[in-house]
Design an enzyme around this catalytic site. Structure first.
Site, PDB file in Angstrom:
ATOM      1  N   TYR A  54      31.835  42.091  34.254  1.00  0.00           N
ATOM      2  CA  TYR A  54      33.184  42.214  34.817  1.00  0.00           C
ATOM      3  C   TYR A  54      34.244  42.332  33.719  1.00  0.00           C
ATOM      4  CZ  TYR A  54      30.774  40.650  39.094  1.00  0.00           C
ATOM      5  OH  TYR A  54      29.906  40.531  40.153  1.00  0.00           O
ATOM      6  N   HIS A 112      21.453  40.348  37.137  1.00  0.00           N
ATOM      7  CA  HIS A 112      22.428  41.046  37.998  1.00  0.00           C
ATOM      8  C   HIS A 112      21.772  42.023  38.977  1.00  0.00           C
ATOM      9  CE1 HIS A 112      26.993  42.034  37.873  1.00  0.00           C
ATOM     10  NE2 HIS A 112      26.526  42.215  39.073  1.00  0.00           N
TER      11      HIS A 112
HETATM   12  P1  NAP Z   1      35.424  41.080  48.735  1.00  0.00           P
HETATM   13  O1  NAP Z   1      35.434  39.671  48.348  1.00  0.00           O
HETATM   14  O2  NAP Z   1      34.650  41.506  49.928  1.00  0.00           O
HETATM   15  O3  NAP Z   1      36.913  41.631  48.913  1.00  0.00           O
HETATM   16  C1  NAP Z   1      37.916  41.418  47.960  1.00  0.00           C
HETATM   17  C2  NAP Z   1      39.184  42.041  48.505  1.00  0.00           C
HETATM   18  O4  NAP Z   1      39.570  41.386  49.718  1.00  0.00           O
HETATM   19  C3  NAP Z   1      40.376  41.914  47.565  1.00  0.00           C
HETATM   20  O5  NAP Z   1      41.134  43.104  47.707  1.00  0.00           O
HETATM   21  C4  NAP Z   1      41.141  40.714  48.115  1.00  0.00           C
HETATM   22  O6  NAP Z   1      42.526  40.796  47.872  1.00  0.00           O
HETATM   23  C5  NAP Z   1      40.879  40.863  49.602  1.00  0.00           C
HETATM   24  N1  NAP Z   1      40.907  39.565  50.292  1.00  0.00           N
HETATM   25  C6  NAP Z   1      40.335  38.408  49.887  1.00  0.00           C
HETATM   26  N2  NAP Z   1      40.536  37.436  50.776  1.00  0.00           N
HETATM   27  C7  NAP Z   1      41.252  37.969  51.781  1.00  0.00           C
HETATM   28  C8  NAP Z   1      41.774  37.453  52.985  1.00  0.00           C
HETATM   29  N3  NAP Z   1      41.577  36.187  53.334  1.00  0.00           N
HETATM   30  N4  NAP Z   1      42.488  38.288  53.781  1.00  0.00           N
HETATM   31  C9  NAP Z   1      42.680  39.578  53.427  1.00  0.00           C
HETATM   32  N5  NAP Z   1      42.198  40.133  52.301  1.00  0.00           N
HETATM   33  C10 NAP Z   1      41.491  39.344  51.482  1.00  0.00           C
HETATM   34  O7  NAP Z   1      34.901  42.021  47.531  1.00  0.00           O
HETATM   35  P2  NAP Z   1      34.185  41.837  46.138  1.00  0.00           P
HETATM   36  O8  NAP Z   1      35.129  41.399  45.103  1.00  0.00           O
HETATM   37  O9  NAP Z   1      33.424  43.103  45.924  1.00  0.00           O
HETATM   38  O10 NAP Z   1      33.063  40.705  46.388  1.00  0.00           O
HETATM   39  C11 NAP Z   1      33.250  39.333  46.119  1.00  0.00           C
HETATM   40  C12 NAP Z   1      32.560  38.911  44.847  1.00  0.00           C
HETATM   41  O11 NAP Z   1      31.159  39.137  44.903  1.00  0.00           O
HETATM   42  C13 NAP Z   1      32.974  39.706  43.594  1.00  0.00           C
HETATM   43  O12 NAP Z   1      34.288  39.412  43.198  1.00  0.00           O
HETATM   44  C14 NAP Z   1      31.875  39.341  42.648  1.00  0.00           C
HETATM   45  O13 NAP Z   1      32.099  38.038  42.105  1.00  0.00           O
HETATM   46  C15 NAP Z   1      30.662  39.363  43.578  1.00  0.00           C
HETATM   47  N6  NAP Z   1      29.943  40.662  43.546  1.00  0.00           N
HETATM   48  C16 NAP Z   1      28.669  40.680  43.079  1.00  0.00           C
HETATM   49  C17 NAP Z   1      27.964  41.885  43.029  1.00  0.00           C
HETATM   50  C18 NAP Z   1      26.553  41.892  42.514  1.00  0.00           C
HETATM   51  O14 NAP Z   1      26.008  42.984  42.270  1.00  0.00           O
HETATM   52  N7  NAP Z   1      25.932  40.735  42.372  1.00  0.00           N
HETATM   53  C19 NAP Z   1      28.555  43.088  43.463  1.00  0.00           C
HETATM   54  C20 NAP Z   1      29.862  43.015  43.959  1.00  0.00           C
HETATM   55  C21 NAP Z   1      30.540  41.814  44.011  1.00  0.00           C
HETATM   56  P3  NAP Z   1      43.293  40.033  46.662  1.00  0.00           P
HETATM   57  O15 NAP Z   1      42.371  40.029  45.481  1.00  0.00           O
HETATM   58  O16 NAP Z   1      44.510  40.850  46.476  1.00  0.00           O
HETATM   59  O17 NAP Z   1      43.613  38.629  47.103  1.00  0.00           O
END
Ligand code: NAP
Length: 278
Positions: A54, A112
């Protein structure tokens, strides 16, 4: 607010909050993200997920700042890139992550996604890091059921704590096989992108309708829907404090069996297929 409810995580049954915090793409939102992460920890969302990938390490540095003074409350997870996951490479990658995070240990270290290095070598490195006290447990990410079986055969029973995979209300493919398999084997399933990266389908207002009944938001309902399985944990990423508060609140939201059935019908699992990834 009540303390966040805990549920047993993986074979060691470590009690962890059902709602944690993701950190992907926080590098350009540094000040807000640090505030949001600290607020989240205060609300009990102490499972923090990051990765060397990241922001090419910048997110780990940001997480290191965010957890200063709060380190002992945090269950800190980072991930080694498959391209670094040789025996030596894994050890080096972990040491660099620890430096960026400003800490001496990770509560859990993940591969990962499956790569070309032999899993035996990666797990041998994980064992070395365990013995050195640099990691407390380990797990994997983006492993399908077949890969999980192979991984358990190599690591041994009760060694792999979790599998972190793509799972949200609009993407339920893991429910066909992987989710039940993880349940039977006491491996925690950590749902990444549990809000579909902010783009999950809101389908004909059903989420909004259920949300209104509970004085909640559609996003909280979408998270609570995933948490209906007792071995699922969610790690939504939120750089805005109002989002982190809402996400923490989702841990207390209990959907009725009728609401769950309605949501399952409106957001079907679709045909069985290979594990989706981002
Ligand atoms: P997510 O958590 O599904 O979505 C994040 C988005 O949703 C951001 O734009 C955030 O806005 C918004 N959001 C968060 N809470 C909200 C709420 N209560 N109401 C409305 N909007 C909301 O997406 P993600 O970041 O892809 O997934 C989460 C985590 O999973 C990642 O950050 C990472 O740590 C992990 N991940 C792991 C892998 C892997 O391959 N292992 C892949 C992808 C992700 P704001 O930020 O503006 O608050």
């Amino acid at each position: 607010m009540n303390p966040m409810k805990m549920r047993p995580f993986g074979p060691l049954q470590v009690p962890l909050p059902s709602v944690g915090q993701g950190t992907w793409m926080m590098e350009n939102e540094k000040a807000g993200a640090i505030r949001a992460l600290r607020t989240g920890i205060d609300l009990g969302a102490t499972h923090i997920d990051t990765a060397e990938l990241y922001g090419s390490g910048r997110v780990e540095e940001l997480v290191g700042e965010a957890i200063q003074g709060l380190r002992d409350r945090v269950f800190l997870v980072s991930k080694v890139l498959p391209s670094n996951a040789s025996y030596e490479g894994t050890i080096q990658a972990c040491e660099q992550s620890l430096k960026r995070l400003g800490t001496d240990r990770l509560e859990c270290y993940l591969l990962h996604w499956p790569g070309s290095y032999a899993l035996e070598d990666t797990f041998r490195a994980f064992d070395h890091l365990l013995q050195d006290g640099k990691i407390r447990t380990y797990g994997v990410s983006n492993f399908d059921t077949k890969e999980m079986r192979e991984a358990v055969a190599i690591a041994g029973k009760d060694r792999i704590l979790c599998n972190q995979v793509l799972y949200h209300i609009g993407e339920r493919a893991v429910e066909h096989e992987l989710l039940p398999w993880c349940g039977e084997n006491q491996i925690a399933l950590v749902a990444y992108s549990p809000l579909g990266q902010g783009n999950f389908p809101k389908k004909s207002g059903l989420l909004a309708k259920i949300a209104e009944t509970h004085q909640a938001t559609p996003e909280q309902v979408a998270l609570a829907f995933l948490l209906r399985s007792p071995h699922v944990f969610v790690i939504p990423k939120a750089s805005r404090e109002e989002h982190v508060r809402a996400n923490a609140g989702a841990a207390d939201l209990e959907l009725t069996p009728g609401e769950i059935a309605e949501l399952e019908k409106a957001f079907p699992t679709g045909p069985k297929r290979t594990l989706p990834t981002l």
